[in-house]
Write a protein that holds these residues in place. Structure first.
Motif, mmCIF file in Angstrom:
data_model
loop_
_atom_site.group_PDB
_atom_site.id
_atom_site.type_symbol
_atom_site.label_atom_id
_atom_site.label_comp_id
_atom_site.label_asym_id
_atom_site.label_seq_id
_atom_site.Cartn_x
_atom_site.Cartn_y
_atom_site.Cartn_z
ATOM 1 N N HIS A 1 30.502 8.196 33.491
ATOM 2 C CA HIS A 1 29.672 7.072 33.840
ATOM 3 C C HIS A 1 28.546 6.948 32.588
ATOM 4 C CE1 HIS A 1 27.495 3.778 35.339
ATOM 5 N NE2 HIS A 1 26.509 4.546 35.399
ATOM 6 N N ILE A 2 28.475 6.098 32.031
ATOM 7 C CA ILE A 2 27.314 5.634 30.997
ATOM 8 C C ILE A 2 26.690 4.343 31.214
ATOM 9 C CG2 ILE A 2 26.880 5.078 28.454
ATOM 10 C CD1 ILE A 2 29.104 6.931 27.884
ATOM 11 N N ASP A 3 25.332 4.430 31.328
ATOM 12 C CA ASP A 3 24.563 3.485 31.660
ATOM 13 C C ASP A 3 24.113 2.525 30.565
ATOM 14 O OD1 ASP A 3 24.316 3.489 34.568
ATOM 15 O OD2 ASP A 3 22.692 5.340 34.101
ATOM 16 N N GLY A 4 23.928 1.328 30.865
ATOM 17 C CA GLY A 4 23.523 0.699 29.548
ATOM 18 C C GLY A 4 22.651 -0.688 30.040
ATOM 19 N N ILE A 5 21.728 -1.054 28.964
ATOM 20 C CA ILE A 5 20.832 -2.381 29.488
ATOM 21 C C ILE A 5 20.490 -3.001 27.965
ATOM 22 C CG2 ILE A 5 19.429 -1.100 31.229
ATOM 23 C CD1 ILE A 5 17.152 -0.707 29.253
ATOM 24 N N ARG A 6 20.093 -4.208 28.329
ATOM 25 C CA ARG A 6 19.925 -5.145 27.096
ATOM 26 C C ARG A 6 18.377 -5.281 26.685
ATOM 27 N NH1 ARG A 6 20.129 -8.072 22.843
ATOM 28 N NH2 ARG A 6 20.443 -10.320 22.803
ATOM 29 N N LEU A 7 17.954 -4.967 25.512
ATOM 30 C CA LEU A 7 16.633 -5.350 25.158
ATOM 31 C C LEU A 7 16.762 -5.883 23.883
ATOM 32 C CD1 LEU A 7 14.991 -1.689 25.666
ATOM 33 C CD2 LEU A 7 14.595 -3.773 27.124
ATOM 34 N N PHE A 8 15.786 -6.783 23.376
ATOM 35 C CA PHE A 8 15.484 -7.349 22.026
ATOM 36 C C PHE A 8 13.783 -7.768 21.798
ATOM 37 C CE2 PHE A 8 15.801 -10.293 25.686
ATOM 38 C CZ PHE A 8 15.053 -11.640 25.294
ATOM 39 N N GLY A 9 13.901 -7.610 20.586
ATOM 40 C CA GLY A 9 12.271 -8.159 20.106
ATOM 41 C C GLY A 9 11.330 -6.684 19.930
ATOM 42 N N LYS A 10 10.149 -6.877 20.503
ATOM 43 C CA LYS A 10 9.283 -5.834 20.327
ATOM 44 C C LYS A 10 9.535 -4.694 21.406
ATOM 45 C CE LYS A 10 5.926 -8.814 18.207
ATOM 46 N NZ LYS A 10 4.684 -9.425 18.448
ATOM 47 N N ILE A 11 10.491 -3.887 20.995
ATOM 48 C CA ILE A 11 10.981 -2.841 22.112
ATOM 49 C C ILE A 11 10.510 -1.473 22.153
ATOM 50 C CG2 ILE A 11 13.242 -4.010 22.512
ATOM 51 C CD1 ILE A 11 14.624 -1.965 20.768
ATOM 52 N N ARG A 12 9.463 -1.426 21.221
ATOM 53 C CA ARG A 12 9.031 0.156 21.113
ATOM 54 C C ARG A 12 8.538 0.852 22.302
ATOM 55 N NH1 ARG A 12 6.232 3.346 17.075
ATOM 56 N NH2 ARG A 12 4.625 4.705 17.981
ATOM 57 N N ASN A 13 7.700 0.242 23.178
ATOM 58 C CA ASN A 13 7.094 0.700 24.389
ATOM 59 C C ASN A 13 8.289 0.793 25.278
ATOM 60 O OD1 ASN A 13 4.638 1.022 23.253
ATOM 61 N ND2 ASN A 13 3.902 -0.940 24.315
ATOM 62 N N ASP A 14 9.269 0.023 25.385
ATOM 63 C CA ASP A 14 10.292 0.101 26.270
ATOM 64 C C ASP A 14 11.150 1.268 25.890
ATOM 65 O OD1 ASP A 14 10.042 -2.539 27.878
ATOM 66 O OD2 ASP A 14 10.448 -3.339 25.988
ATOM 67 N N LEU A 15 11.291 1.446 24.821
ATOM 68 C CA LEU A 15 12.353 2.654 24.321
ATOM 69 C C LEU A 15 11.287 4.091 24.750
ATOM 70 C CD1 LEU A 15 13.481 1.412 20.832
ATOM 71 C CD2 LEU A 15 14.788 1.779 23.075
ATOM 72 N N LEU A 16 10.371 3.978 24.407
ATOM 73 C CA LEU A 16 9.403 5.284 24.892
ATOM 74 C C LEU A 16 9.403 5.484 26.371
ATOM 75 C CD1 LEU A 16 6.305 4.865 22.438
ATOM 76 C CD2 LEU A 16 8.319 6.504 22.176
ATOM 77 N N ASN A 17 9.530 4.592 27.183
ATOM 78 C CA ASN A 17 9.520 4.580 28.500
ATOM 79 C C ASN A 17 10.813 4.875 29.083
ATOM 80 O OD1 ASN A 17 8.740 4.254 31.409
ATOM 81 N ND2 ASN A 17 9.844 2.225 31.388
ATOM 82 N N LEU A 18 12.010 4.649 28.343
ATOM 83 C CA LEU A 18 13.101 5.129 28.444
ATOM 84 C C LEU A 18 13.613 6.450 28.197
ATOM 85 C CD1 LEU A 18 15.275 1.544 27.462
ATOM 86 C CD2 LEU A 18 15.175 2.765 29.942
#
Length: 217
Positions: free
Chosen positions: A59-76
């Motif tokens: 199993h591999i999870d996935g999500i969709r992100l776009f735009g200014k995603i720096r903080n989202d990535l650090l959280n993930l």
């Protein structure tokens, strides 16, 4: 670890590399892996949804992100062992944000002049992002090559153009193989459908070489 597979040009196998890297990490290290799909085509999310219908596959999870995603990535990053980011060039905000926080960056480039014209953009993007992310390693992989004398010269010329800009280029190149398309369409990795094929051996070598790249390369 945040791993970015990206670039400004489309059609160079970027999503396929991201998917196969994610499976490689899941099956060899058994970590918690997430794919972040930043591409308008959402190829990796489609692949994840198809993969989820086959319970025999990891199993591999996935999500969709776009735009200014720096903080989202650090959280993930704090909640996963590996986050593999599939980022197309149409969303330059997402590409720049992802490059500014990723530890490893893979940039597929076809040995064609219209793709090689983009090298200066990649060089500028890498240099800019290293101002805030000095530990990032970035590698070019020459993709979708064909086996011919003319292509060999194109590959050599492409490698020289990359090296002239001090861009690191992987020794292993990616060739056209039907297994890439079949894997993406069925939610598999190349190794899962054709483990003894030339495509699987080639991709395994690319991934291992890429993950071992250090700042001294």
């Amino acid at each position: 670890m945040l791993i970015l597979v990206g670039g400004e040009k489309g059609g160079n196998g970027k999503s396929s590399f991201a998917q196969n890297i994610a499976v490689h990490l899941t099956t060899t290290e058994h970590p918690k892996v997430l794919i972040v799909d930043c591409d308008d085509h959402q190829s990796s999310l489609d692949w994840i949804n198809t993969r989820a219908t086959n319970t025999a596959l990891s199993h591999i999870d996935g999500i969709r992100l776009f735009g200014k995603i720096r903080n989202d990535l650090l959280n993930l990053k704090s909640r996963h062992d590996y986050v593999v980011i599939d980022c197309g060039g149409l969303d330059n905000l997402a590409l720049g944000a992802a490059m500014s926080v990723s530890q490893k960056v893979l940039l597929p480039v076809r040995p064609k002049q219209r793709d090689l014209k983009n090298l200066s953009f990649l060089d500028d993007a890498i240099s800019t992002c290293r101002l805030v992310n000095p530990n990032m390693t970035a590698s070019i992989v020459l993709s979708q090559c064909t086996a011919s004398a003319e292509q060999t010269q194109r590959i050599n010329d492409a490698r020289q153009q990359c090296q002239a800009l001090s861009l690191h280029v992987l020794e292993t190149v990616s060739h056209h193989h039907s297994a890439y398309d079949e894997a993406e369409e069925t939610g598999h990795s190349v190794n899962e459908i054709e483990p003894n094929s030339q495509a699987a051996k080639e991709l395994d070598a690319i991934i291992k070489e890429f993950l071992k790249v250090s700042l001294t390369n």
